[in-house]
Design an enzyme around this catalytic site. Structure first.
Site, short mmCIF file in Angstrom:
data_model
loop_
_atom_site.label_atom_id
_atom_site.label_comp_id
_atom_site.label_asym_id
_atom_site.label_seq_id
_atom_site.Cartn_x
_atom_site.Cartn_y
_atom_site.Cartn_z
N SER A 69 42.22 56.63 24.66
CA SER A 69 41.10 56.69 25.59
C SER A 69 41.59 56.91 27.01
O SER A 69 42.70 56.51 27.36
CB SER A 69 40.30 55.39 25.53
OG SER A 69 39.94 55.10 24.21
N1 SAH Z 1 42.45 51.69 21.74
C1 SAH Z 1 43.03 52.92 21.33
C2 SAH Z 1 41.98 53.99 21.11
C3 SAH Z 1 42.26 54.74 19.84
S1 SAH Z 1 41.00 55.83 19.28
C4 SAH Z 1 44.13 53.37 22.28
O1 SAH Z 1 44.33 52.74 23.32
O2 SAH Z 1 44.82 54.33 21.96
C5 SAH Z 1 40.16 54.86 18.08
C6 SAH Z 1 40.98 54.34 16.92
O3 SAH Z 1 40.07 53.67 16.06
C7 SAH Z 1 41.67 55.40 16.06
O4 SAH Z 1 43.04 55.14 16.01
C8 SAH Z 1 41.01 55.25 14.69
O5 SAH Z 1 41.89 55.47 13.61
C9 SAH Z 1 40.53 53.81 14.73
N2 SAH Z 1 39.47 53.47 13.80
C10 SAH Z 1 38.37 54.21 13.47
N3 SAH Z 1 37.62 53.56 12.55
C11 SAH Z 1 38.24 52.35 12.32
C12 SAH Z 1 37.97 51.24 11.47
N4 SAH Z 1 36.89 51.20 10.68
N5 SAH Z 1 38.83 50.20 11.49
C13 SAH Z 1 39.94 50.21 12.27
N6 SAH Z 1 40.26 51.24 13.08
C14 SAH Z 1 39.42 52.31 13.11
#
Ligand code: SAH
Length: 218
Positions: A69
């Site tokens: 993000s």
């Molecule tokens: N906080 C992260 C943002 C990553 S983007 C950062 O700082 O990089 C969102 C993430 O959510 C992705 O890695 C995706 O794989 C994860 N995600 C999506 N659905 C999910 C679920 N049901 N349970 C756990 N993680 C999930």
């Protein structure tokens, strides 16, 4: 110290200070969050090929169709979560590269973070170890049902867009706790859910753009 920590130019402390200034200009006022943003090297959480862009105000690819993000939204979500106070236990859903967890580690006492994509989680684990974020516990699982074992949490932050919120998850919110969640399929809005002694109170915050929350693990 690894070579990436000694990087010059785009990965320098000065570049990070400018990133924090921009986040402040965009309206984030919480000094604890801004200090955390200033302290955590963002470039170690992205591929070396993208490290020079790590401090720009953009979402960057982290592989497997996912993105880290942008710095503003990370700061904004944590500002809303803190509401000017300290955080004890926080649950993050969607560890991704671990950057937001690293920021959280500086503003909360204990951080629990769940990620559904195994290779992303192992990379996040490595990066978090590298910066010695020792108060972060990670799990490979579908996070939409939270992490009941360690609840209740006084903060829950969802890093992917949900189209429904399971009662199992809101149940893990402590009374007085706050949950920040991007909500919606096409148009997404950031929502704040607060748990009071009498139930839940929801408020709408702003338009956002997140990858979708997906059930199951991979
Ligand atoms: N906080 C992260 C943002 C990553 S983007 C950062 O700082 O990089 C969102 C993430 O959510 C992705 O890695 C995706 O794989 C994860 N995600 C999506 N659905 C999910 C679920 N049901 N349970 C756990 N993680 C999930």
């Amino acid at each position: 110290m690894s070579i990436r920590h000694t990087g010059i130019g785009m990965t320098s402390q000065r570049t990070r200070v400018r990133m924090v200034d921009r986040v402040r200009q965009q309206g984030v006022q919480d000094e604890a969050v801004l200090a955390a943003l200033n302290a955590v090297p963002r470039h170690i959480f992205v591929d070396e090929a993208l490290a020079s862009r790590a401090y720009e105000d953009i979402a960057l690819p982290i592989g497997y169709g996912q993105t880290i993000s942008n710095p503003y939204i990370v700061a904004r979500m944590l500002e809303v979560l803190r509401a000017g106070g300290g955080l004890d236990k926080v649950l993050e859903i969607g560890t991704g590269c671990g950057y937001q967890a690293a920021i959280l580690a500086r503003v909360a006492r204990e951080v629990y973070s769940v990620e559904r994509i195994a290779p992303l989680l192992s990379r996040a684990r490595k990066s978090l170890r590298e910066i010695r974020a020792l108060n972060v516990r990670l799990k490979h699982a579908d996070g939409s049902l939270g992490w009941a074992e360690f609840g209740p949490f006084d903060g829950i932050v969802v890093a992917a867009a949900a189209t429904m919120i399971a009662p199992e998850l809101t149940d893990q919110l402590a009374i007085g706790g706050r949950m920040v969640v991007p909500f919606g399929a096409g148009e997404q809005r950031l929502r704040l859910i607060e748990r009071t002694a009498h139930g839940f109170k929801e408020s709408d915050l702003e338009a956002v753009k997140f990858v979708p929350l997906i059930p199951g693990v991979s």
